[in-house]
Design a protein around this motif. Structure first.
Motif, PDB file in Angstrom:
ATOM      1  N   GLY A 159       0.830  -1.214   0.000  1.00  0.00           N
ATOM      2  CA  GLY A 159       0.000   0.000   0.000  1.00  0.00           C
ATOM      3  C   GLY A 159       0.857   1.252   0.000  1.00  0.00           C
ATOM      4  N   ILE A 160       1.931   1.236   0.806  1.00  0.00           N
ATOM      5  CA  ILE A 160       2.807   2.405   0.877  1.00  0.00           C
ATOM      6  C   ILE A 160       3.492   2.624  -0.474  1.00  0.00           C
ATOM      7  CG2 ILE A 160       4.995   3.211   1.848  1.00  0.00           C
ATOM      8  CD1 ILE A 160       4.110   1.960   4.505  1.00  0.00           C
ATOM      9  N   TYR A 161       3.927   1.543  -1.114  1.00  0.00           N
ATOM     10  CA  TYR A 161       4.685   1.697  -2.357  1.00  0.00           C
ATOM     11  C   TYR A 161       3.809   1.904  -3.583  1.00  0.00           C
ATOM     12  CZ  TYR A 161       9.428   1.620  -0.783  1.00  0.00           C
ATOM     13  OH  TYR A 161      10.624   2.003  -0.229  1.00  0.00           O
ATOM     14  N   ASN A 162       2.515   1.443  -3.526  1.00  0.00           N
ATOM     15  CA  ASN A 162       1.688   1.729  -4.709  1.00  0.00           C
ATOM     16  C   ASN A 162       0.868   3.000  -4.527  1.00  0.00           C
ATOM     17  OD1 ASN A 162      -0.693   1.132  -3.317  1.00  0.00           O
ATOM     18  ND2 ASN A 162      -0.878  -0.923  -4.153  1.00  0.00           N
ATOM     19  N   ASP A 177       2.851  12.639   6.407  1.00  0.00           N
ATOM     20  CA  ASP A 177       2.882  12.025   5.079  1.00  0.00           C
ATOM     21  C   ASP A 177       4.100  11.112   4.963  1.00  0.00           C
ATOM     22  OD1 ASP A 177       0.604  13.129   4.179  1.00  0.00           O
ATOM     23  OD2 ASP A 177       1.554  14.813   3.128  1.00  0.00           O
ATOM     24  N   ILE A 178       3.915  10.008   4.244  1.00  0.00           N
ATOM     25  CA  ILE A 178       5.031   9.099   4.031  1.00  0.00           C
ATOM     26  C   ILE A 178       5.827   9.554   2.815  1.00  0.00           C
ATOM     27  CG2 ILE A 178       5.691   6.709   3.591  1.00  0.00           C
ATOM     28  CD1 ILE A 178       3.077   5.827   4.819  1.00  0.00           C
ATOM     29  N   ASP A 201       1.244  -4.462  -9.117  1.00  0.00           N
ATOM     30  CA  ASP A 201       1.083  -3.005  -9.026  1.00  0.00           C
ATOM     31  C   ASP A 201       2.320  -2.258  -9.520  1.00  0.00           C
ATOM     32  OD1 ASP A 201      -1.356  -3.479  -8.021  1.00  0.00           O
ATOM     33  OD2 ASP A 201      -0.856  -3.034  -5.928  1.00  0.00           O
ATOM     34  N   GLU A 202       2.111  -0.947  -9.713  1.00  0.00           N
ATOM     35  CA  GLU A 202       3.215  -0.064 -10.082  1.00  0.00           C
ATOM     36  C   GLU A 202       3.723   0.653  -8.840  1.00  0.00           C
ATOM     37  OE1 GLU A 202       4.738   0.392 -12.886  1.00  0.00           O
ATOM     38  OE2 GLU A 202       3.458  -1.163 -13.726  1.00  0.00           O
ATOM     39  N   TYR A 203       4.993   1.057  -8.863  1.00  0.00           N
ATOM     40  CA  TYR A 203       5.464   1.990  -7.853  1.00  0.00           C
ATOM     41  C   TYR A 203       4.638   3.264  -7.981  1.00  0.00           C
ATOM     42  CZ  TYR A 203       9.883  -0.493  -6.893  1.00  0.00           C
ATOM     43  OH  TYR A 203      10.835  -1.386  -6.509  1.00  0.00           O
ATOM     44  N   ARG A 204       4.330   3.932  -6.861  1.00  0.00           N
ATOM     45  CA  ARG A 204       3.607   5.198  -6.995  1.00  0.00           C
ATOM     46  C   ARG A 204       4.475   6.171  -7.784  1.00  0.00           C
ATOM     47  NH1 ARG A 204       2.700   7.544  -1.136  1.00  0.00           N
ATOM     48  NH2 ARG A 204       2.480   9.499  -2.247  1.00  0.00           N
ATOM     49  N   PRO A 205       3.872   6.935  -8.699  1.00  0.00           N
ATOM     50  CA  PRO A 205       4.709   7.734  -9.606  1.00  0.00           C
ATOM     51  C   PRO A 205       5.485   8.840  -8.897  1.00  0.00           C
ATOM     52  CG  PRO A 205       2.368   8.106 -10.005  1.00  0.00           C
ATOM     53  CD  PRO A 205       2.455   6.977  -9.059  1.00  0.00           C
ATOM     54  N   ASP A 206       5.014   9.271  -7.727  1.00  0.00           N
ATOM     55  CA  ASP A 206       5.747  10.357  -7.071  1.00  0.00           C
ATOM     56  C   ASP A 206       6.737   9.844  -6.024  1.00  0.00           C
ATOM     57  OD1 ASP A 206       3.858   9.502  -5.319  1.00  0.00           O
ATOM     58  OD2 ASP A 206       3.203  11.492  -4.668  1.00  0.00           O
ATOM     59  N   ALA A 207       7.101   8.560  -6.113  1.00  0.00           N
ATOM     60  CA  ALA A 207       8.151   8.073  -5.216  1.00  0.00           C
ATOM     61  C   ALA A 207       9.474   8.718  -5.612  1.00  0.00           C
ATOM     62  CB  ALA A 207       8.259   6.552  -5.312  1.00  0.00           C
ATOM     63  N   LEU A 208      10.301   9.037  -4.601  1.00  0.00           N
ATOM     64  CA  LEU A 208      11.630   9.547  -4.915  1.00  0.00           C
ATOM     65  C   LEU A 208      12.461   8.387  -5.450  1.00  0.00           C
ATOM     66  CD1 LEU A 208      12.504  11.652  -1.749  1.00  0.00           C
ATOM     67  CD2 LEU A 208      11.530  12.425  -3.885  1.00  0.00           C
ATOM     68  N   VAL A 220      16.939   8.642   4.187  1.00  0.00           N
ATOM     69  CA  VAL A 220      16.165   8.080   5.299  1.00  0.00           C
ATOM     70  C   VAL A 220      16.766   8.522   6.637  1.00  0.00           C
ATOM     71  CG1 VAL A 220      15.476   5.944   6.458  1.00  0.00           C
ATOM     72  CG2 VAL A 220      15.304   6.113   3.994  1.00  0.00           C
ATOM     73  N   SER A 221      18.091   8.620   6.705  1.00  0.00           N
ATOM     74  CA  SER A 221      18.699   9.008   7.977  1.00  0.00           C
ATOM     75  C   SER A 221      18.425  10.474   8.293  1.00  0.00           C
ATOM     76  CB  SER A 221      20.203   8.741   7.956  1.00  0.00           C
ATOM     77  OG  SER A 221      20.815   9.574   7.000  1.00  0.00           O
ATOM     78  N   GLN A 222      18.135  11.297   7.253  1.00  0.00           N
ATOM     79  CA  GLN A 222      17.882  12.721   7.488  1.00  0.00           C
ATOM     80  C   GLN A 222      16.405  13.049   7.596  1.00  0.00           C
ATOM     81  OE1 GLN A 222      19.695  14.414   4.079  1.00  0.00           O
ATOM     82  NE2 GLN A 222      21.762  14.147   4.832  1.00  0.00           N
ATOM     83  N   ASN A 223      15.549  12.170   7.050  1.00  0.00           N
ATOM     84  CA  ASN A 223      14.144  12.516   6.896  1.00  0.00           C
ATOM     85  C   ASN A 223      13.288  11.604   7.769  1.00  0.00           C
ATOM     86  OD1 ASN A 223      11.538  12.943   5.983  1.00  0.00           O
ATOM     87  ND2 ASN A 223      12.224  13.386   3.900  1.00  0.00           N
ATOM     88  N   ALA A 224      12.632  12.173   8.777  1.00  0.00           N
ATOM     89  CA  ALA A 224      11.889  11.390   9.757  1.00  0.00           C
ATOM     90  C   ALA A 224      10.706  10.646   9.139  1.00  0.00           C
ATOM     91  CB  ALA A 224      11.394  12.288  10.880  1.00  0.00           C
ATOM     92  N   ASN A 225      10.241  11.057   7.956  1.00  0.00           N
ATOM     93  CA  ASN A 225       9.043  10.448   7.378  1.00  0.00           C
ATOM     94  C   ASN A 225       9.346   9.549   6.191  1.00  0.00           C
ATOM     95  OD1 ASN A 225       7.477  11.952   9.203  1.00  0.00           O
ATOM     96  ND2 ASN A 225       7.711  13.735   7.862  1.00  0.00           N
ATOM     97  N   ALA A 226      10.605   9.251   5.949  1.00  0.00           N
ATOM     98  CA  ALA A 226      10.973   8.510   4.751  1.00  0.00           C
ATOM     99  C   ALA A 226      10.978   7.005   4.996  1.00  0.00           C
ATOM    100  CB  ALA A 226      12.349   8.952   4.268  1.00  0.00           C
ATOM    101  N   ILE A 227      10.757   6.252   3.918  1.00  0.00           N
ATOM    102  CA  ILE A 227      10.889   4.802   3.958  1.00  0.00           C
ATOM    103  C   ILE A 227      11.613   4.378   2.694  1.00  0.00           C
ATOM    104  CG2 ILE A 227       8.587   4.458   2.929  1.00  0.00           C
ATOM    105  CD1 ILE A 227       8.387   1.911   4.638  1.00  0.00           C
TER     106      ILE A 227
END
Lengths: 307, 296
Positions: A159-162, A177-178, A201-208, A220-227
């Motif tokens: 769910g997080i990745y799509n 926000d994730i 499924d596809e990766y969500r298009p706005d994934a970094l 991830v080490s700098q951003n508290a909301n990153a996965i």
């Protein structure tokens, strides 16, 4: 004009001096520290030159994930047999496999299995790919240490990745926000994660998208909301690895769990050769599978093939 | 006498073949680029490629839409230019007109060294230092944004803009400047009414070359812009992650199967970049010609 030249000369000397100072400070640590191994693309080559006496050399190319391991193995192999030469370059699993199909390399390294169409292409060129498993690698899902989430089910991860889950509170975290991070599509890890976690499924298009594992760890080490997801060899204290549940309870990415196959995101790392390995290629493959070779696997951060 | 003639002819023909070779190489590169990108349009229509809003190169229903990449490049480049051009021209004026010659002599080599720093170093600096700063300053989910890319790119384009504008400003005939001062204009009036307009052809060329460098930059942007293939909103999209055309090629060329549609799509993106750079050069050339006529 003379004045200008002088300024240039002084400046150049100062810069060169600083550079040497820098080399003096860091040179020694780099050559042995396994934690400082960075995933590099084709520029990151390690060339091992043998004395000209008996020109025996083989050439490896492929996965960036296998690269640090293959380099370590090659270095150790050459120390033992100084008259032989093993050259290793990265570039990605697909690059290595393409080179094998074209007959350019002795061994293609890969972090995924060859696809059916690649095997077909190889056979059309008169090449019979033979697979050798040299080690195992676990993919860990990482978040910032400040994040209160410690475990995810595969459905939540998908769910997080799509894109269907976009807030940490939906998976038991705080209301933020994730920020989803993936590798680029040339990475074997990208494809492995897509096949295992995202399924159709596809990766969500706005994934970094990060060009290298180092970039994912850094963000991830700098951003508290990153996965993000990385090979377990790249795990360090600046990020937190999550336990995952593929339907049989939460499993932490520990070495026991990855070796026993309980951890759901574990994969094999491969050498591909044209036909059964022979000559120097066989010597090298045997060396990698030997006790010395497999102890290097552990040192680099992967898991040995159980014999 | 004969020997000398012979030597002359040899040198001449060597120089001719070297330059002819360059032209041939350029021609072959174009041919190669265009041929491989044209193969994309066997199964994707040109309109779908140019106006598509989604870039899903490896999915089952793959889509090769150029727009997100094009606008990504555009917004990053525009940001970089907005920031680098005023700064660059101001520095060039300062160095050539205001600064003490000794200060100018010290500044110039520093600016040129800035141009020599590898872009991966800029990228690393951006990733480790600038990304967290941007994230905190604007309270964003991530600091890997078009703005971060623009700032890094602006810094990288500065040396080009400064050194070429500085050349242009220094080569304005001093009679123009003295004439203006003699008529009673202040130094400031002379600068912006006489010197800068007189040097405008060179300054425009500098700006155009700066844009050219910005459009083609890959490594730094790949490291700091987040590489998200989504069309950015304007103007608030400057604070969201973007993916540029060059970064796409660099990211995906590694593992793309040769001869596949994806492979050809990357070449098509390369062709679009080539055409854009070509147009920028044409524009720079025409600006140069038009204004030079006025000054002489």
């Amino acid at each position: 004009m003379v004045n200008n030249l002088k300024t240039y000369a002084v400046l150049t000397l100062v810069v060169i001096g600083l550079v040497f100072l820098g080399i003096g400070c860091t040179g020694n640590e780099n050559s042995e520290g396994s934690s400082s191994v960075q995933e590099t693309s084709s520029e990151g080559t390690s060339e091992a030159e043998a004395p000209a006496a008996e020109a025996q050399s083989i050439f490896l190319k492929g996965s960036d994930t296998v690269l640090p391991l293959a380099q370590a193995e090659a270095e150790e192999f050459i120390i033992e047999y100084p008259e032989k030469s093993v050259t290793v370059t990265g570039g990605g699993s697909g690059v290595g496999i393409a080179a094998l199909i074209d007959g350019e390399v002795d061994i293609a390294t890969a972090s995924r299995e060859m696809k059916a169409e690649e095997i077909e292409a190889a056979e059309a060129n008169g090449i019979t790919p033979v697979e050798t498993t040299i080690a195992y690698d676990g993919i860990t899902v990482i978040v910032n240490p400040e994040n209160s989430v410690t475990e995810l089910t595969f459905d939540q991860l998908r769910g997080i990745y799509n894109g269907s889950i976009s807030n940490w509170k939906d998976v038991g975290g705080e209301d933020h926000d994730i920020v989803v991070i993936s590798r680029d599509s040339s990475s074997g890890t990208y494809e492995y994660f897509k096949e295992e976690v995202l399924l159709e499924d596809e990766y969500r298009p706005d994934a970094l998208t990060q060009p290298a594992t180092g970039g994912i760890v850094s963000e991830v080490s700098q951003n508290a909301n990153a996965i993000g997801y990385i090979g377990v060899a790249y795990l360090d204290d600046s990020v937190k690895a999550l336990s995952l549940d593929a339907g049989e309870g939460f499993v932490a990415p520990s070495s026991e769990n990855i070796l026993s196959g309980e951890y759901p995101l574990a994969r094999a790392l491969y050498f591909y050769t044209d036909g059964e390995p022979s000559g120097l290629t066989k010597e090298f493959v045997d060396f990698v599978l030997s006790e010395t070779g497999q102890s290097l696997v552990t040192e680099v951060g992967y898991f040995p093939v159980s014999q | 006498m004969f020997n000398r003639n012979y030597k002359e002819k040899t040198i001449e023909s060597v120089l001719f073949s070297v330059s002819a070779l360059t032209v041939v190489i350029l021609f072959l590169i174009c041919l190669f680029l265009f041929r491989d990108s044209l193969l994309l349009f066997k199964d994707t229509s040109l309109m779908d490629f140019l106006t598509g809003k989604f870039w899903y190169p490896t999915s089952v229903n793959r889509q090769f839409g150029l727009l997100p990449l094009f606008f990504g490049s555009l917004i990053v480049t525009a940001g970089a230019i907005l920031f680098a051009v005023p700064l660059g021209i101001a520095s060039a004026i300062y160095i050539s007109e205001i600064a003490h010659p000794k200060v100018a002599d010290a500044l110039k080599p520093f600016i040129e060294i800035l141009a020599g720093i590898p872009s991966v170093v800029f990228g690393f600096f951006g990733l480790v230092i600038l990304v967290p700063v941007v994230q905190k300053m604007f309270n964003l989910p991530t600091g890997q944004t078009a703005l971060t890319g623009s700032i890094m790119l602006g810094i990288m384009a500065l040396p080009t803009i400064i050194s070429i504008s500085e050349d242009a400003i220094s080569s304005v005939p001093s009679t123009l400047k003295q004439g203006s001062l003699a008529l009673g204009a202040t130094r400031w009036q002379t600068m912006y009414k006489v010197i800068v307009p007189a040097a405008i052809s060179g300054i425009s060329a500098a700006v155009m070359l700066g844009i050219g460098r910005a459009i083609g930059e890959t490594m730094t942007l790949m490291m700091v812009t987040g590489n998200t293939a989504v069309i950015p909103a304007f103007p608030e999209g400057i604070l969201s992650p973007v993916r540029t055309m060059t970064a796409t090629i660099a990211l995906e060329m590694g593992e793309v199967p040769q001869g596949s549609a994806h492979f050809h799509a990357l070449f098509a993106v390369g062709t679009v970049l080539f055409i854009i750079t070509f147009l920028i050069n044409l524009i720079a050339d025409s600006i140069k010609k038009r204004y030079r006529f006025k000054v002489d």
